[in-house]
Scaffold this active site. Structure first.
Site, PDB file in Angstrom:
ATOM      1  N   LYS A 119       0.544  -1.253  -0.464  1.00 53.98           N
ATOM      2  CA  LYS A 119       0.021  -0.357   0.290  1.00 53.98           C
ATOM      3  C   LYS A 119       0.786   0.832   0.133  1.00 53.98           C
ATOM      4  O   LYS A 119       0.212   2.032  -0.551  1.00 53.98           O
ATOM      5  CB  LYS A 119      -1.228  -0.281   1.470  1.00 53.98           C
ATOM      6  CG  LYS A 119      -1.694  -1.296   1.719  1.00 53.98           C
ATOM      7  CD  LYS A 119      -3.308  -0.858   0.926  1.00 53.98           C
ATOM      8  CE  LYS A 119      -4.081  -1.718   0.755  1.00 53.98           C
ATOM      9  NZ  LYS A 119      -4.122  -3.307   1.140  1.00 53.98           N
TER      10      LYS A 119
HETATM   11  C1  LIG Z   1      -4.079  -4.434   0.309  1.00 53.02           C
HETATM   12  C2  LIG Z   1      -3.353  -5.444   0.107  1.00 53.02           C
HETATM   13  C3  LIG Z   1      -3.841  -6.998  -0.559  1.00 53.02           C
HETATM   14  C4  LIG Z   1      -4.553  -6.671  -2.110  1.00 53.02           C
HETATM   15  O1  LIG Z   1      -4.872  -5.212  -3.157  1.00 53.02           O
HETATM   16  P1  LIG Z   1      -6.218  -5.134  -3.459  1.00 53.02           P
HETATM   17  O2  LIG Z   1      -5.628  -4.180  -4.395  1.00 53.02           O
HETATM   18  O3  LIG Z   1      -7.079  -4.776  -2.675  1.00 53.02           O
HETATM   19  O4  LIG Z   1      -6.327  -6.601  -4.229  1.00 53.02           O
HETATM   20  C5  LIG Z   1      -2.551  -7.684  -0.405  1.00 53.02           C
HETATM   21  N1  LIG Z   1      -1.452  -7.658   0.501  1.00 53.02           N
HETATM   22  C6  LIG Z   1      -1.790  -7.180   1.061  1.00 53.02           C
HETATM   23  C7  LIG Z   1      -0.354  -7.278   2.116  1.00 53.02           C
HETATM   24  C8  LIG Z   1      -1.961  -5.546   1.418  1.00 53.02           C
HETATM   25  O5  LIG Z   1      -2.248  -4.801   2.049  1.00 53.02           O
END
Ligand SMILES: *Cc1c(COP(=O)(O)O)cnc(C)c1O
Length: 476
Positions: A113
């Site tokens: 993120k």
């Molecule tokens: C947010 C997240 C995901 C999922 O990503 P999306 O963009 O919502 O599909 C997968 N793994 C981790 C560690 C995340 O923080």
């Protein structure tokens, strides 16, 4: 370059206007009017660029309304040595058998993120200053998204963050990560309740348009187009690094595939965007955990979101979704970018709880390149154990879901790049279960658990929350 809504009810607006809004004004999602295209020659000319330089080139295609030198400064500040542990920002680690891990969790919260949030923090501050506006972000988190937003927005002018979290329901590490931020503009609010209570409070406020307008409330959730565009950059980067070793004559059009551990469909949608822009991507493989609504969708063409009660709490918690908020952008493409068909599909969803696109399903792979698979707790444990024993590389449970599904979809002669979405240090229990190894927090976070924490405790009470926000909201 302007942006329109999937539901057809929004006048085209520039990039800087959609950064501040989660949803389009008609309840749809913002999408580019036309996809920006990068030629193979341009792509090749970007080979020598650093990550922030590459981000500037890619994001300039989305944001021609932001002057180039401003964009370059924001990318340098977002993707800096101060924020990211690896000097190359996104390191690639080959695992053998044509599998490569793409490291997206070198940022301050050890999860992918940060890749989008760090840019969004820069660009929001910039756009707000230019338009003389303030923004008060209200969010709810069960751990990870909240901290990425806080680390990206701490100390930013004209922005305050009010992050609701469920009291006593996060790990020590997650709590320390968020509550040890002492910046004046970051407000951690621990609600006496569970995550759903936090989310309900947030929804109640965002539906009160008068309160929302009076206090410049906003959100930075995964449908924000600033996040989607910033995430497409690392697909360009990964393709360039993967093809560095090839003879120059063989690079153009050299296809690779990606496997993406998925929840809200934001990360893999960014991969689809990079593919349509011109990155030679053969397959985009969606990896789900036990909450596999999206695997079901890609295999059957029927999208049937689940209720919160039907959603399992798993050992890859960031993929525990009931509905996938970004899927609307993909369905829009499948339906030929026709807002009327899209709106009809969403009416069908509201009335019947499902969207039936079985007739279109063969195109998901043939035309768009999507495949999918599911991984379970036992798969994660076995994958972490196996990859550690074989290659000496520790995986977090989400990336392990990705590796498990990637192995099922590998094709001879096509490199498979798996996106690492978090660091194993955030999930020591499953690493211990799989390998017997106790891992501590990374060196640069040593001392985190001992730092003083700042948090406001609050009852599950909308009136108390309103009063708190009214008192602490930032203004211009
Ligand atoms: C947010 C997240 C995901 C999922 O990503 P999306 O963009 O919502 O599909 C997968 N793994 C981790 C560690 C995340 O923080």
């Amino acid at each position: 370059m302007k942006y329109i809504s999937t539901r057809g009810g929004m006048e085209p607006v520039p990039y800087s206007a959609i950064l501040l809004e989660g949803l389009a004004t008609d309840g749809g999602l913002a999408v580019p009017e036309t996809t920006p295209v990068v030629t193979p020659e341009e792509l090749e000319s970007w080979r020598g660029l650093s990550y922030p330089e590459l981000a500037t080139e890619v994001l300039a295609r989305f944001a021609p309304d932001i002057p180039r030198e401003d964009l370059a400064r924001m990318c340098r500040d977002a993707y800096s040595a101060e924020n990211f542990a690896a000097p190359e920002i996104v390191p690639l680690t080959p695992l053998g058998d044509e599998l490569t891990v793409v490291g997206l969790s070198e940022g301050p919260t050890l999860a992918f993120k940060d890749m989008a949030m760090q840019f969004l923090g820069q660009s929001l501050e910039y756009v707000l200053a230019r338009s003389d506006r303030a923004l008060n972000i209200v969010g709810a988190t069960s751990g990870d998204t909240g901290s990425a937003a806080e680390y990206a927005l701490r100390g930013k002018d004209g922005i305050a963050v009010f992050m609701l979290s469920p009291q006593g329901r996060m790990s020590d590490f997650q709590r320390a990560q968020m509550y040890s931020l002492t910046d004046e503009n970051i407000h951690n609010i621990a609600i006496d309740g569970v995550f759903d209570d936090c989310q309900n409070l947030m929804k109640a406020l965002s539906e009160d348009l008068e309160f929302k307008r009076a206090h410049d409330l906003g959100a930075v959730n995964s449908v924000n187009l600033g996040r989607v565009s910033a995430q497409s950059v690392y697909y360009f980067w990964a393709w360039l690094r993967q093809t560095d070793a090839l003879p120059a004559a063989e690079r153009a059009g050299y296809e690779v595939s990606f496997t993406v551990p998925s929840g809200n469909f934001g990360n893999i949608l960014s991969g689809y965007t990079a593919k349509t822009m011109g990155v030679p991507i053969r397959r985009l493989v969606l990896a789900a955990n036990e909450n596999n609504v999206l695997d079901d969708f890609f295999r059957s063409g029927v999208y049937a979101p689940r209720s919160a009660a039907e959603t399992h709490a798993t050992s890859s918690p960031s993929m525990d979704i009931s509905k996938a908020s970004n899927l609307e952008r993909f369905v829009y493409e499948v339906l030929g970018r026709d807002p009327e068909r899209l709106a009809a599909a969403w009416r069908e969803l509201a009335e019947t709880g499902r969207i039936d696109l079985a007739a279109e399903q063969p195109r998901f792979e043939a035309e768009f390149g999507f495949q999918s698979g599911t991984s379970t707790h036992a798969d994660r444990v076995e994958t972490i154990r196996d990859v550690s024993a074989r290659y000496g590389v520790l995986l977090d449970p989400h990336t392990a879901d990705g590796i498990k599904v990637a192995r099922e979809h590998r094709e001879p002669g096509v490199p498979m790049l798996v996106l690492e979405t978090a660091k194993p240090a955030k999930f020591p229990e499953i690493v211990l279960e799989a390998t017997g190894e106790r891992i501590g927090v990374p060196e640069r976070l040593a001392g985190l658990l001992e730092r003083p924490q700042r948090v406001t405790e609050m009852a599950d009470d909308e009136a108390a929350l309103r009063a708190y926000i009214s008192e602490h909201a930032t203004t211009r």
